[in-house]
Every structure is written in C-alpha cells, then in structure tokens.
Design a protein around this motif. Structure first.
Motif, PDB file in Angstrom:
ATOM      1  N   ASN A 789       6.011  -7.502   4.378  1.00 42.57           N
ATOM      2  CA  ASN A 789       6.034  -6.045   4.488  1.00 42.57           C
ATOM      3  C   ASN A 789       7.353  -5.473   3.959  1.00 42.57           C
ATOM      4  O   ASN A 789       7.378  -4.400   3.346  1.00 42.57           O
ATOM      5  CB  ASN A 789       5.824  -5.622   5.940  1.00 42.57           C
ATOM      6  CG  ASN A 789       4.414  -5.885   6.431  1.00 42.57           C
ATOM      7  OD1 ASN A 789       3.502  -6.126   5.620  1.00 42.57           O
ATOM      8  ND2 ASN A 789       4.220  -5.855   7.746  1.00 42.57           N
ATOM      9  N   SER A 792       7.125  -5.633   0.215  1.00 41.82           N
ATOM     10  CA  SER A 792       6.169  -4.638  -0.285  1.00 41.82           C
ATOM     11  C   SER A 792       6.753  -3.235  -0.202  1.00 41.82           C
ATOM     12  O   SER A 792       6.565  -2.405  -1.112  1.00 41.82           O
ATOM     13  CB  SER A 792       4.874  -4.712   0.529  1.00 41.82           C
ATOM     14  OG  SER A 792       4.280  -5.982   0.421  1.00 41.82           O
ATOM     15  N   TRP A 797       6.564  -6.866  -5.275  1.00 46.11           N
ATOM     16  CA  TRP A 797       5.230  -7.403  -5.086  1.00 46.11           C
ATOM     17  C   TRP A 797       5.156  -8.890  -5.402  1.00 46.11           C
ATOM     18  O   TRP A 797       4.407  -9.631  -4.775  1.00 46.11           O
ATOM     19  CB  TRP A 797       4.232  -6.624  -5.940  1.00 46.11           C
ATOM     20  CG  TRP A 797       4.234  -5.160  -5.636  1.00 46.11           C
ATOM     21  CD1 TRP A 797       4.700  -4.147  -6.404  1.00 46.11           C
ATOM     22  CD2 TRP A 797       3.757  -4.553  -4.427  1.00 46.11           C
ATOM     23  NE1 TRP A 797       4.558  -2.932  -5.780  1.00 46.11           N
ATOM     24  CE2 TRP A 797       3.971  -3.164  -4.536  1.00 46.11           C
ATOM     25  CE3 TRP A 797       3.185  -5.037  -3.255  1.00 46.11           C
ATOM     26  CZ2 TRP A 797       3.630  -2.245  -3.561  1.00 46.11           C
ATOM     27  CZ3 TRP A 797       2.828  -4.131  -2.272  1.00 46.11           C
ATOM     28  CH2 TRP A 797       3.056  -2.763  -2.409  1.00 46.11           C
ATOM     29  N   GLN A 801       3.838 -11.726  -2.916  1.00 43.07           N
ATOM     30  CA  GLN A 801       2.733 -12.629  -3.243  1.00 43.07           C
ATOM     31  C   GLN A 801       3.161 -14.086  -3.110  1.00 43.07           C
ATOM     32  O   GLN A 801       2.400 -14.941  -2.633  1.00 43.07           O
ATOM     33  CB  GLN A 801       2.258 -12.350  -4.670  1.00 43.07           C
ATOM     34  CG  GLN A 801       1.014 -13.136  -5.069  1.00 43.07           C
ATOM     35  CD  GLN A 801      -0.176 -12.844  -4.170  1.00 43.07           C
ATOM     36  OE1 GLN A 801      -0.477 -11.677  -3.871  1.00 43.07           O
ATOM     37  NE2 GLN A 801      -0.847 -13.898  -3.694  1.00 43.07           N
ATOM     38  N   ARG A 804       3.079 -14.947   0.427  1.00 45.49           N
ATOM     39  CA  ARG A 804       1.690 -15.058   0.888  1.00 45.49           C
ATOM     40  C   ARG A 804       1.093 -16.397   0.476  1.00 45.49           C
ATOM     41  O   ARG A 804       0.382 -17.044   1.263  1.00 45.49           O
ATOM     42  CB  ARG A 804       0.870 -13.894   0.326  1.00 45.49           C
ATOM     43  CG  ARG A 804      -0.583 -13.884   0.830  1.00 45.49           C
ATOM     44  CD  ARG A 804      -1.363 -12.671   0.308  1.00 45.49           C
ATOM     45  NE  ARG A 804      -0.934 -11.457   0.978  1.00 45.49           N
ATOM     46  CZ  ARG A 804      -0.184 -10.506   0.415  1.00 45.49           C
ATOM     47  NH1 ARG A 804       0.228 -10.644  -0.848  1.00 45.49           N
ATOM     48  NH2 ARG A 804       0.167  -9.427   1.088  1.00 45.49           N
ATOM     49  N   TYR A 867       1.243  -1.837   2.948  1.00 48.92           N
ATOM     50  CA  TYR A 867       1.933  -2.878   2.183  1.00 48.92           C
ATOM     51  C   TYR A 867       0.966  -3.579   1.230  1.00 48.92           C
ATOM     52  O   TYR A 867       0.878  -4.806   1.189  1.00 48.92           O
ATOM     53  CB  TYR A 867       2.584  -3.861   3.135  1.00 48.92           C
ATOM     54  CG  TYR A 867       3.484  -3.194   4.142  1.00 48.92           C
ATOM     55  CD1 TYR A 867       4.636  -2.534   3.719  1.00 48.92           C
ATOM     56  CD2 TYR A 867       3.176  -3.190   5.504  1.00 48.92           C
ATOM     57  CE1 TYR A 867       5.469  -1.904   4.629  1.00 48.92           C
ATOM     58  CE2 TYR A 867       4.008  -2.564   6.408  1.00 48.92           C
ATOM     59  CZ  TYR A 867       5.147  -1.915   5.980  1.00 48.92           C
ATOM     60  OH  TYR A 867       5.966  -1.273   6.879  1.00 48.92           O
ATOM     61  N   GLN A 868       0.224  -2.759   0.494  1.00 51.08           N
ATOM     62  CA  GLN A 868      -0.707  -3.284  -0.500  1.00 51.08           C
ATOM     63  C   GLN A 868      -0.451  -2.579  -1.831  1.00 51.08           C
ATOM     64  O   GLN A 868      -0.145  -1.393  -1.865  1.00 51.08           O
ATOM     65  CB  GLN A 868      -2.161  -3.063  -0.062  1.00 51.08           C
ATOM     66  CG  GLN A 868      -2.518  -3.768   1.237  1.00 51.08           C
ATOM     67  CD  GLN A 868      -3.920  -3.430   1.715  1.00 51.08           C
ATOM     68  OE1 GLN A 868      -4.827  -3.257   0.900  1.00 51.08           O
ATOM     69  NE2 GLN A 868      -4.088  -3.307   3.015  1.00 51.08           N
ATOM     70  N   ASN A 869      -0.619  -3.294  -2.915  1.00 50.45           N
ATOM     71  CA  ASN A 869      -0.349  -2.755  -4.252  1.00 50.45           C
ATOM     72  C   ASN A 869      -1.587  -2.025  -4.765  1.00 50.45           C
ATOM     73  O   ASN A 869      -2.311  -2.510  -5.644  1.00 50.45           O
ATOM     74  CB  ASN A 869       0.056  -3.886  -5.195  1.00 50.45           C
ATOM     75  CG  ASN A 869       0.628  -3.368  -6.500  1.00 50.45           C
ATOM     76  OD1 ASN A 869       0.908  -2.171  -6.635  1.00 50.45           O
ATOM     77  ND2 ASN A 869       0.794  -4.262  -7.475  1.00 50.45           N
ATOM     78  N   ILE A 870      -1.845  -0.843  -4.177  1.00 52.62           N
ATOM     79  CA  ILE A 870      -3.001  -0.015  -4.542  1.00 52.62           C
ATOM     80  C   ILE A 870      -2.512   1.414  -4.753  1.00 52.62           C
ATOM     81  O   ILE A 870      -1.370   1.755  -4.411  1.00 52.62           O
ATOM     82  CB  ILE A 870      -4.093  -0.066  -3.444  1.00 52.62           C
ATOM     83  CG1 ILE A 870      -3.505   0.309  -2.071  1.00 52.62           C
ATOM     84  CG2 ILE A 870      -4.733  -1.460  -3.392  1.00 52.62           C
ATOM     85  CD1 ILE A 870      -4.507   0.324  -0.944  1.00 52.62           C
ATOM     86  N   LYS A 875      -4.315   4.134  -0.337  1.00 47.43           N
ATOM     87  CA  LYS A 875      -3.383   3.884   0.777  1.00 47.43           C
ATOM     88  C   LYS A 875      -3.669   4.822   1.947  1.00 47.43           C
ATOM     89  O   LYS A 875      -3.594   4.418   3.113  1.00 47.43           O
ATOM     90  CB  LYS A 875      -1.941   4.037   0.300  1.00 47.43           C
ATOM     91  CG  LYS A 875      -1.450   2.877  -0.563  1.00 47.43           C
ATOM     92  CD  LYS A 875       0.010   3.023  -0.926  1.00 47.43           C
ATOM     93  CE  LYS A 875       0.489   1.825  -1.752  1.00 47.43           C
ATOM     94  NZ  LYS A 875       1.916   1.915  -2.111  1.00 47.43           N
ATOM     95  N   VAL A 878      -6.532   3.485   3.802  1.00 46.80           N
ATOM     96  CA  VAL A 878      -6.142   2.321   4.618  1.00 46.80           C
ATOM     97  C   VAL A 878      -5.473   2.764   5.914  1.00 46.80           C
ATOM     98  O   VAL A 878      -5.695   2.182   6.978  1.00 46.80           O
ATOM     99  CB  VAL A 878      -5.211   1.388   3.807  1.00 46.80           C
ATOM    100  CG1 VAL A 878      -4.618   0.302   4.703  1.00 46.80           C
ATOM    101  CG2 VAL A 878      -5.965   0.760   2.646  1.00 46.80           C
TER     102      VAL A 878
END
Length: 950
Positions: A789, A792, A797, A801, A804, A867-870, A875, A878
């Motif tokens: 987090n 992100s 990113w 990753q 992850r 915390y997502q690459n969108i 977002k 989400v």
C-alpha cells in the motif's frame, strides 16, 4: 438382627484359620494355669536392661498375711523363678486375703511375666485371674503394648482358653472386641458376636458399644445402626457411642437426628458428643440446629466447658454468623488459648483481618502467648485477602517467636510465594521441609507441586509427586492439572489411567482439570469429549466445568463459542458464578456484543452479582469496548472501595476512545486515594497519550515509571511509545528509540513503526521496518499488504508488484477484511471474501444515494486510499465496496429513532471511510461508533473523537 448378623458372618468366613469359640464348659479355670506352671524349676539368671516396675501399676502392694513368704523369697532373676512363684501362689487357698489382695497378686505375676517376655502366660493370668475392672484391664493392655507385645497374641490365647471351656463375662468380651477394633479384625469380632447370640448371652451397654465401634470402623455405620436398634434399653453411654460413630463416618445429618432422639429420651450427652454435633452443624450450615444445641448447653450449665464453648464459636463462624460468634465470645467468663484461636480464626477466615488483629493484640495483652494455630489462622486470613507479602512476614514472625512452622503455615507461605512469583524463596522453603522431614505431608507436597508447575518446572513437580507417600486424590489432581495446564495431554491421560489402576477413582476435580486444559489450549472438541466421559463416570458437569469451557473459548478469541457453551450451561440448569460471568463478559468485550453483554448485566442483577468487584470491573470493560463509555463511567462511579484493576480498566476505556485528558485526570484521582499504579496502569496511560497525540505527557509518564515507581518498562510500553512518536510524525526519533531500547524489539515494535510509515509515506524507514519483520514473522501477510500500500500510494507500482509476487511465492494470501453490525440480535457480516450479503443490491443503492447527498456538503472521495493501478472512476467504485461503508449504510437502513450505529472492523479504517463517516453523522444526524482494531472512532455532528490521531 441376630439371624442377619450370623448369615452375614458366614458369608465373610473364608479358609483362613479363625478362632473357634464354640461354647462348652470345662472343669476348673485355675487348672489351666497350674498345668502351665507346675513343671517349672528354680534357676538363677542375670537380668540385664529390663524395665522395673517399682513405680507402675503392677508394683507389689500390701500382700495378704498368708503370703508373708513372698517377702522372704529371694529376688526374682529369671523366668523360671517367676513360674515357681506362680505355682506356689496357685497352691495356696484362694479364699484368704480378700479381693484387693488377690488382684495385687495377679498384677504381680503378670508384671513378672511381661518383664521376662512370657506374653502368653501374662495373657492367661489376664483372662483367668485378673479382677474384672475396666480401668485395670485397659492398664494391662497399655503395659502389654509398651513391652512389645503383639495384640494378636491376646486373641490367640483368648481363643485357646475359650476352646478349653473358660467362661468369660461381658467385660472380657468387651475388651477382646476392642482389640479387634484396634487390629481391624472384623472376622473375629463377627465370630464372637455370633457365638454370643447362639448362647443367649446377656449384652450389657459396654458390649453393645464395643460392637457399634467395631462395626462402624470395619463394616460401615449402617451395621452399627442395626446393633443400636437391637439394644432393648438405650442408656446414655449407648446414645453417645452411636452419635459419635455416626459423626466419625461423616453422616452429619444422621448424627443430628440421633442427637434429637437422645434429647427426647432424656439421655444426657457428654461434652465430646456436644462438640461433635456442633461441628456437624458447621458442616451442614445448620444454624438453627446449632442455636438449639447452644440452648441445650446453657440449660445444662456446660458453658464453662472450654471445648464446648470454643466449638460454639466455630459453629457460628462456619454458619457466617460472625456477630453471634463475637457476642458469645464476649459473654465467656474464662478464655483459654483455644478460645482466642477460635474467634481469631472466625474473623480471619472471612477476611476481616482488622478485627482478627485487634483480638490478637487483646490476647497478647491478656498474657496468653499465640501458638502455631494462631499464626496459621492469621496467615490464612491474609492469604484470603490477597496480602501475600504479609503472609510471608507472619511466616517469618512465628519463627522469630520460637515456633516451628507446621504443614499449615508452610502451605500458606507456599501459596503466597506462588502468587508473588518469588520462586527462589519457595525453593528455600522446600529445603527447610527436607531438613525437617515435613516433605511427606501430602498437603505440603501438593503446594510444592503447584509452585513448581507455576514456575514452569514440571520435572521438579514430578519428583515431588513421586516422593510423596500415601498420595491422596489432591496430589494426583495437582499433577494431572499441571500436565493439562502445560498442554501435555498424553502425560495427563496416562497419569489418570495410572491413578485408576492404583484404586483411586477420578473425582470431579480430575475431570475439570482436563476440561480446563483442553479448553485453554483451544481444543474445545476434546474438552467436550471429556465432559461426555465425565457423565459416563456418573458425574454431572458443574459450574467449574462449564466455566472452563466458557473461559477457554474466550481466551482463544472464540467468543461465539463462549456464548454457545454458556447456553448449554443454562440448559442444564447450572447456576453461573462470578468467574463464569467475568469470562462471558470478556467474550462480549472481544466481539463488541453489546446486546448480549446487556443481557448478562441483567443476569448479574437477578443473581446478586452486581456488588462483586470483579464483575463490576468486567462490566466496565465490556461497556467500554462495546462503545457505551457513558454507561461504563456510571458503573465505575457507583463502585465503593475501587481496586487497582478497577481504576486501570476505566482508564483503558477512556484510552481506547481517544480521551487522553480523561485518562490522565483519572490517574491523578487514583493517586490521591493512595493506590500505587502498576505496569498495566502505565499501559493505559501511554495508550491514552498515543490515541490523543499527547507526546509530552507520553514521555513524562514513560520516564516516571522507573524513576518514581520503580517499574521496569515492558515491550508493551516501548511499543506504545514507538506508536506515539510515529503517529505524531517523529519517525526518526521513533527509530532512534528502537535502536537504543534495553530490550530486543519484537514484531509489535517494528509493526508500529511500519504502520506509522504508511501514514507519513516514508519508504526508507518502512523498508527498514519490513526487513526486521521478515526476520521475526516471515509468514505474516499483513506486513506485505501494508508495504504494498505504501508503494502504491507513491506510484511505485513495480515495487508493489514485486512484493506481491514474493508474497504469492511464499504461499501467502492477503488477510481477509471484514466489518459487522448487529441489528435485532442478528450479526450481519460484510467481508471481502466469501458469500455476499443477501441485501447487497439495496445496500449499494442506499450507499450511492448517501454519497451523492454528502458530496453536496463538501465530501470528496479520497482515491489515494485505493492501492490499485486503475483509472480514477474505477477507484471511486472500489471505495464504495469498503466493508465499513456497507455496514454503516445497512445500519442506517435497518435502525430507526436516532439510535447509534455500532460497527466493528478487524483492520484500520481508511482515510476515505473516516471522512465519509463524519459527513454521514452530520447529514443523517446519527451517532456512529466504529471500532477498528484496538480503538474507537466516535462520530458526532461531523466530528470524530480521535481528532485525527489514528
């Protein structure tokens, strides 16, 4: 009765060589002794190291003139000269001299036979020639034993004489039955009884009493009752004997009923009987019966009997009537040491130490010196009160006074040592016990075992157990409990089997030890299996059994299991005790189950538990953690004589709600009452400071622990300080603090620093914290998620990753996130995993409407919390799926009337949800309580109680 006794005797008779007592007559009793003595001849020997009887019962006294030749007889030096003397006596006419002279002659002869170890001859004189007098017969038995005679020889000679036709009176039979009692020889006693019945022998009261005592001891008190019922006339002696037999067998109720019958028959009780029935009143908590016996004592003028008076004090004490015990004590004209000990024990036993000590001082002022019983009573009272250091001080004082500690004082001292944790002193006491040969007392050994178990030295507890002689059930239970406590269940079960093989059946304490152990280690299924085994053995699970189930589940955070077990307990009509209630309230606190906690509060009121200090403290804890801080404060305010745990609990309640100022104010009030803080107090203080951002106060109280109160900070205190510094933005200071700590940092320390780095987006320190966390707890996926987090949030990113992928390679999954709310006694869970809520569509629709409404008031979604690459629109969608938003929305949908919305979340609330909750509280005019982890956010009119410190 006669036929039943004879038939029961024949059923017991086996192939052993019993004494045959078939009745028939012979010619002349004296011939038997003459045949034994006539062949003797005189010889002179030297008597070495043999006791003389010049000052004993058997010393020669004024013989009849017809035996003047005895004075001229040379000094008897060996057994042959005794036999010659006996033979000459038997040749003399027996009608001269009088009974007292004859008795003296028989005594003299027996004295010489005993002196030269001819026990058989002494016994024959005892049975055939001795004057029929109970006092003299009992004296012979004492002397016979002092010379090393075997009582079985008396029975052998008795059988031989009876076979030859010697006739015995009831006194002789009574004495023989008493010997059977001493030897626990029921078969001979039964044979005598059967023989007497067949002969139609007249039983006097002494013979009946001898049979009662024999049967009670060797065959059971019910057989003794049969003998009593058969007696045609029940004299005072018989009533007293049967009552004492009943009470010796712990038939307390029967003993009191017999005493009632004794009074109705106008028979008089002895002092010993009265003492015993008063003890029975104490055992049965029979206050009314005790008062009646007190009246009987007054009517008979027996108050001057000190044993009876002391027993009256003890009876009132055991019936919780301290006032009556003191009134009677004050009315006594004379006191002995036992009187003082009785009243001191009375007060000390109920924790009234101030009164006990006052009486102790009165006793010393009256010139009576306390004995070991006095000191033991005070030590027991101090132990009951929790004054463990005072127990040890008294243990030392009694030795200074020149008294030797006994098993009672040592047991109290060991229990105090266990509570204080000063096990080195306990080992010193163990050495004292070994030197003074007190280590074989089973109660002392049980306390020693308990001490070693609590000190995690189970191997030493085993050694004490194996050294203990005549182990009782308590000793077995202690070691079984120790194995269970340590989780060594195979050893515990093996010891249980061994105990059963040695003929000791497990009792309810044994089963409860296993239940407690299994439950405490989170093995509730095995614990339930033990409960089923317990039922099969004929025991019903009691309050201790079910409390162990409730407490163990609560300890392992299986809070719903605790409540389920409590339901089963109620279904079996087992009344809870204060420990059950405290464990149950702890379960409600852990799960924030307010409604269930309120039900238990009502149960406390119904069962009269509300005045219990432990329960009051548990209620404060439950209401604080359920979000009802105001109710917790009201309960705290009503408590009189608040204990340190009570103050600590209320301070922690303020702390988790972010009220640091109130925590400090309460701490100062506590100090004014004279209560000394402990390490838990400072945990509450530092928690209050960190949850309200009070850095200066935090440093002040952390430093004062060691300087002002001599308390060594624990890892928990260091963790609070790291959290306080980190949340306040002093990350470098937090790292320096960690690096200079005198104790090695654990995962809680580095975890606090990592969480603070997330708040302040400090990658460098976060990576330092993460490296240390990987060493301490490599499989905790929460640490990976926090670091991802942070990456992100800063747009790294690739790093996110990479981390992850590492996490997946290690076989770890992201921890589940959930929030829940209770509506109408039903818990509704909203989770990122598992099944979705049944009303999910309606909830999202209502949430969308709420967000639209508060946007007009200035709410702006904080997409940095995703915390997502969108893209940004995704977002925002989400953000709507966050579990706390769904739970709050559902609460608004289902609760009306302005009642507070109470939501519990298992992880930290995000910044966006925190902001939205403030807007909703203002727009909907609703109070929202959100618990995340270990603290509360209280949203009212657009503001939160945390003031941004979370």
């Amino acid at each position: 009765m006669a036929s039943s006794i004879i038939s029961q005797y024949h059923s017991l008779k086996d192939n052993h060589n019993l004494h045959h007592l078939d009745p028939y007559y012979v010619h002349n009793n004296t011939q038997i002794l003459r045949s034994h003595s006539s062949s003797t001849s005189i010889s002179v020997g030297v008597l070495d190291k043999k006791p003389h009887f010049s000052d004993t019962l058997f010393a020669p006294r004024n013989l009849s003139p017809c035996f003047h030749f005895l004075d001229e007889l040379c000094e008897i030096r060996d057994l042959n000269s005794v036999r010659e003397l006996h033979a000459q006596i038997l040749k003399m006419p027996r009608n001269k001299g009088g009974s007292s002279s004859l008795a003296t002659i028989d005594e003299t002869v027996m004295r010489y036979y005993l002196e030269f170890d001819d026990f058989v001859s002494a016994i024959k004189v005892f049975f055939v020639g001795f004057t029929r007098n109970y006092l003299l017969w009992n004296s012979f038995l004492e002397k016979f034993g002092s010379f090393g005679g075997d009582p079985y020889e008396i029975l052998d000679v008795f059988g031989e004489l009876h076979k030859k036709g010697v006739e015995f009176d009831s006194i002789a039979f009574t004495v023989v039955l008493k010997i059977c009692l001493v030897l626990m020889d029921l078969k001979v006693g039964l044979e005598i009884h059967a023989c007497l019945i067949k002969r139609g022998f007249h039983f006097d009261v002494h013979l009946y009493c001898a049979l009662i005592n024999l049967y009670e001891k060797c065959w059971g008190v019910d057989r003794a009752y049969q003998v009593f019922d058969e007696a045609p006339q029940k004299e005072d002696f018989l009533w007293n004997t049967i009552i004492m037999a009943s009470l010796r067998s712990e038939k307390w109720f029967d003993g009191l009923e017999l005493f009632r019958g004794m009074q109705l028959s106008s028979a008089k009780a002895t002092g010993g009987t009265i003492v015993k029935v008063l003890q029975a009143c104490g055992k049965l908590r029979a206050l009314n019966e005790g008062k009646q016996i007190h009246g009987y004592v007054l009517r008979r003028g027996l108050v001057s009997n000190m044993s009876i008076s002391n027993s009256i004090i003890s009876m009132y004490s055991k019936n919780h009537s301290l006032k009556m015990a003191r009134t009677f004590f004050d009315s006594m004209e004379d006191y002995n040491l036992s009187s003082w000990n009785s009243i001191i024990s009375c007060y000390a036993g109920y924790g009234n130490l101030e009164d006990a000590l006052d009486i102790f001082q009165e006793m010393e002022a009256s010139g009576i010196k306390p004995d070991i019983i006095t000191w033991n009573s005070l030590m027991s009272g101090l132990l009951l009160q929790g004054s463990y250091k005072a127990v040890l001080a008294n243990f030392q004082s009694l030795q200074v006074e020149g008294l030797k500690p006994d098993s009672g004082s040592v047991t109290s001292a060991l229990q105090a040592i266990i509570e204080l944790g000063i096990f080195n002193l306990g080992k010193e006491i163990h050495g004292y016990l070994l030197r003074n040969k007190l280590d074989h007392d089973v109660y002392v050994c049980t306390s020693l075992m308990d001490m070693y178990i609590k000190n995690d030295e189970l191997h030493k507890a085993q050694k004490v157990f194996h050294r203990t002689k005549n182990k009782n059930i308590c000793a077995w239970n202690s070691l079984i409990s120790g194995y269970s406590f340590k989780g060594q269940f195979s050893d515990a079960e093996e010891l249980l089997n061994q105990m059963e093989k040695e003929g000791i059946e497990p009792d309810i304490v044994t089963w409860n030890s296993l239940i407690s152990g299994y439950s405490m280690h989170g093995r509730s299924e095995e614990a339930m299996d033990v409960i089923n085994r317990m039922k099969s053995s004929g025991f019903s699970p009691n309050v201790v059994s079910w409390t162990a189930m409730v407490s163990g589940s609560s300890r392992n955070k299986s809070h719903m299991d605790s409540i389920r077990f409590f339901g089963q307990m109620q279904a079996q009509n087992v009344r809870p005790n204060s420990t059950t209630i405290c464990s149950l309230l702890r379960a409600c606190s852990g799960q924030s189950l307010l409604k269930k906690g309120e039900e238990i509060h009502c149960l406390c009121i119904r069962h009269g538990f509300i005045e219990d200090m432990y329960i009051a403290t548990a209620l404060i804890d439950m209401y604080s953690k359920a979000g009802k801080l105001k109710v917790a404060c009201e309960i705290f305010g009503r408590i009189e004589g608040k204990t340190l745990p009570c103050w600590n609990c209320m301070m922690m309640g303020y702390a988790i709600h972010g009220h640091g100022e109130e925590v400090i104010s309460l701490f100062n009030k506590m100090l004014k009452t004279g209560i000394i803080p402990d390490s838990i107090t400072f945990t509450a203080l530092l928690s209050g400071c960190k949850n309200s951002g009070r850095i200066n106060d935090g440093w002040k109280y952390f430093d004062s622990m060691s300087t002002d109160y001599n308390i060594v900070p624990t890892i928990e205190h260091y963790s609070c300080m790291v959290d306080l510094l980190g949340k306040s933005g002093f990350l470098d200071e937090a790292l320096h603090f960690i690096q200079t700590m005198p104790v090695k940092p654990d995962a809680s320390i580095w975890g606090a620093l990592l969480a603070s780095c997330r708040n302040h987006k400090n990658i460098m320190l976060a990576e330092t914290a993460l490296r240390n966390l990987f060493k301490l707890e490599p499989y905790n996926s929460a640490n990976y998620v926090i670091m991802m987090n942070i990456y992100s949030a800063l747009g790294k990113w690739d790093d996110a990753q990479r981390l992850r992928d590492t996490m997946v390679a290690a076989g770890l999954k992201s921890p589940g996130v959930w929030s829940w709310i209770q509506v109408n006694q039903t818990t509704h869970v909203f989770s990122t995993e598992g099944k979705s809520h049944g009303e999910e569509g309606e909830i999202y629709f209502e949430l969308y409407q709420l967000v639209s409404k508060v946007k007009k008031l200035g709410y702006v979604p904080d997409i940095s919390c995703v915390y997502q690459n969108i893209d940004n629109n995704e977002k925002e969608k989400v953000l709507l799926s966050h579990t706390e938003k769904l739970a709050i929305t559902y609460g608004l949908m289902k609760t009306k009337g302005g009642s507070p919305i109470r939501v519990v979340k298992n992880t930290r609330v995000c910044q966006d949800c925190h902001t939205l909750a403030k807007y909703i509280s203002s727009a909907e005019n609703r109070e929202i309580l959100l618990r995340d982890g270990g603290r509360f956010h209280h949203f009212v009119n657009g503001k939160c109680s945390c003031n941004g410190c979370w």
